[in-house]
Write an enzyme that holds these catalytic residues in place. Structure first.
Site, PDB file in Angstrom:
ATOM      1  N   TYR A 110       0.827  -1.170   0.067  1.00 51.06           N
ATOM      2  CA  TYR A 110      -0.155   0.082   0.009  1.00 51.06           C
ATOM      3  C   TYR A 110       0.911   1.386   0.148  1.00 51.06           C
ATOM      4  CZ  TYR A 110      -3.528  -3.271   1.613  1.00 51.06           C
ATOM      5  OH  TYR A 110      -4.445  -4.505   1.717  1.00 51.06           O
ATOM      6  N   HIS A 180       0.088 -11.731   1.547  1.00 46.75           N
ATOM      7  CA  HIS A 180      -0.633 -11.051   0.743  1.00 46.75           C
ATOM      8  C   HIS A 180      -1.324 -11.656  -0.364  1.00 46.75           C
ATOM      9  CE1 HIS A 180      -1.411  -6.560   0.020  1.00 46.75           C
ATOM     10  NE2 HIS A 180      -2.689  -7.250  -0.088  1.00 46.75           N
ATOM     11  N   SER A 259     -12.719  -5.120   2.069  1.00 42.40           N
ATOM     12  CA  SER A 259     -13.918  -4.689   1.477  1.00 42.40           C
ATOM     13  C   SER A 259     -15.111  -5.088   2.115  1.00 42.40           C
ATOM     14  CB  SER A 259     -13.808  -5.158  -0.114  1.00 42.40           C
ATOM     15  OG  SER A 259     -14.466  -4.238  -1.097  1.00 42.40           O
ATOM     16  N   PRO A 260     -15.277  -4.731   3.225  1.00 46.00           N
ATOM     17  CA  PRO A 260     -16.545  -5.210   4.065  1.00 46.00           C
ATOM     18  C   PRO A 260     -17.666  -4.496   3.601  1.00 46.00           C
ATOM     19  CG  PRO A 260     -15.153  -3.933   5.606  1.00 46.00           C
ATOM     20  CD  PRO A 260     -14.450  -4.229   4.417  1.00 46.00           C
ATOM     21  N   LEU A 261     -17.304  -3.311   3.055  1.00 42.90           N
ATOM     22  CA  LEU A 261     -18.511  -2.258   2.418  1.00 42.90           C
ATOM     23  C   LEU A 261     -18.552  -2.347   1.033  1.00 42.90           C
ATOM     24  CD1 LEU A 261     -18.114   0.568   4.870  1.00 42.90           C
ATOM     25  CD2 LEU A 261     -19.858  -1.208   4.957  1.00 42.90           C
ATOM     26  N   GLY A 262     -17.929  -3.409   0.437  1.00 45.81           N
ATOM     27  CA  GLY A 262     -18.282  -3.526  -1.115  1.00 45.81           C
ATOM     28  C   GLY A 262     -17.804  -2.307  -1.794  1.00 45.81           C
ATOM     29  N   PHE A 265     -19.908   0.483  -2.191  1.00 50.62           N
ATOM     30  CA  PHE A 265     -21.199   0.134  -2.494  1.00 50.62           C
ATOM     31  C   PHE A 265     -22.347  -0.077  -1.800  1.00 50.62           C
ATOM     32  CE2 PHE A 265     -24.699  -2.686  -4.482  1.00 50.62           C
ATOM     33  CZ  PHE A 265     -24.743  -2.439  -5.670  1.00 50.62           C
TER      34      PHE A 265
END
Length: 390
Positions: A110, A180, A259-262, A265
């Site tokens: 990152y 990773h 990406s728990p919130l998509g 989205f």
């Protein structure tokens, strides 16, 4: 319309699609506490001046962390490739800690390297009170941070990569070190051996894998007990439910959804008219293509109806749903905005009765998503099995 809502994603850091194609990289990323699924209606999770303080703790294997973590992937740049203010990123990290977050997730990829520096600066005054996770495995120049082609999990490279992490994070140990992505050229037993040496030296305390094949996870755990797996998982992408989550339950391994919130989205920040900026990797994902967005927004409509019902936000419903699936699941939503960080940790205040959770699970399962979660040139790095040791 463009969207700036952030969500930690352990996924492609794309200054441009051309660059990603050139390098062949997609930089993505037992004992448990009881799950608080209350048998009563939830009160709404407060935000703003009355922001929620996160007190719930969970266990990833033997590692205790806050029930919601903070992914810092985008703190060196946002999806739109703009540069967040460094001092404000420090402020978000410190405020998250003040509000009960003890789990912070980074990676050498990152930035590359720069996000680890930002996190190290941000947590310096309370380093010993938090859990820092980082990741190795992409082929990144150890000195310059230049993204080179492919992957690199050769044991000697891992050891040198960790030395760089320790300097950038201003610490003497990595609490949770992930591979990773699985290197198809290096047996996982050799990877585990390198991590074991680092553990013996006190430079690494726990280890995990991300987006690996399930046979590789079994082999890794047999060689050196794995603390956590980090895979994409949300209402938008439920693939791990088939094999990975059951295997984690069998082996007593914690699960950390990236990406728990998509990728924004599931917060309702994206609508049928949304088009993504150049450099925003969501532009390469067919689930967000103009022909698929209108269909997929049925999931957002479901979330909005539940948010109204529970007097909270769609994003909080999304995170609370993850927390309710297993007591050893710990999502790590990321953001570069203070209000979103406070809203995310407030999800821990949302409760479902057993009947509500059953109803919601059935509704989510019945909602079909059109389009792939990742483009093919990125997906190729997931579900990889390491070669057998000769």
């Amino acid at each position: 319309m463009n969207t700036t809502r952030q969500d930690h994603c352990n996924s492609p850091i794309l200054p441009s699609r051309r660059h990603l194609l050139k390098t062949g990289m997609a930089l993505a990323a037992a004992s448990v506490f009881p799950l608080a699924v209350a048998q009563a209606n939830a009160s709404k999770a407060p935000v703003g001046d009355n922001a929620y303080t996160l007190e719930d703790r969970r266990r990833l294997g033997s590692l205790e962390v806050s029930s919601i973590g903070l992914g810092v992937q985008n703190m060196s740049r946002t999806y739109q490739t703009t540069i967040p203010t460094r001092s404000e990123m420090h402020n978000i990290i410190r405020t998250a800690y003040d509000r009960g977050v003890t789990f912070f997730d980074a990676a050498e990829a990152y930035g590359p390297h720069e996000v680890e520096r930002i996190l190290g600066e941000g947590v310096q005054s309370f380093r010993d009170k938090v859990v820092i996770a980082s990741k190795f495995g992409w082929n990144i120049d150890l000195e310059t941070g230049e993204r080179l082609s492919g992957l690199n999990s050769r044991p000697e490279h891992i050891k040198l990569a960790v030395e760089g992490m320790l300097k950038r994070l201003r610490t003497d140990r990595i609490d949770l070190l992930y591979q990773h992505r699985v290197d198809p050229q290096v047996p996982i037993e050799d990877v585990a051996g390198a991590v074991r040496e680092l553990m013996t030296q006190g430079k690494v305390l726990h280890w995990g894998l991300s987006e690996m094949g399930t046979n590789t996870l079994r082999r890794a755990h047999a060689e050196l007990p794995v603390t956590a797996v980090q895979n994409e998982y949300s209402m938008l992408w439920r693939g791990p439910e088939e094999k990975v989550i059951p295997l984690c339950q069998e082996l007593g391994i914690g699960f950390v959804p990236w990406s728990p919130l998509g990728v924004g989205f599931l917060t309702g920040a994206i609508d049928a008219r949304t088009r993504f900026a150049e450099g925003d990797f969501r532009k390469t994902e067919s689930r967000f293509a103009p022909e698929n967005l209108p269909h997929n927004l049925a999931l957002v409509d479901l979330l909005k109806s539940w948010a109204k019902r529970k007097e909270t936000s769609p994003g909080q419903i999304s995170l609370a749903w993850l927390l309710a699936q297993k007591p050893w699941i710990v999502p790590i939503p990321g953001t570069t905005q203070m209000a979103h960080m406070l809203e995310n940790i407030g999800a821990a205040a949302v409760r479902f009765t057993s009947a509500e959770l059953d109803e919601l699970n059935k509704a989510v399962a019945a909602t079909e998503i059109q389009g792939a979660r990742l483009p093919d040139f990125v997906q190729v790095f997931s579900d990889v099995e390491a070669p057998l040791k000769k």
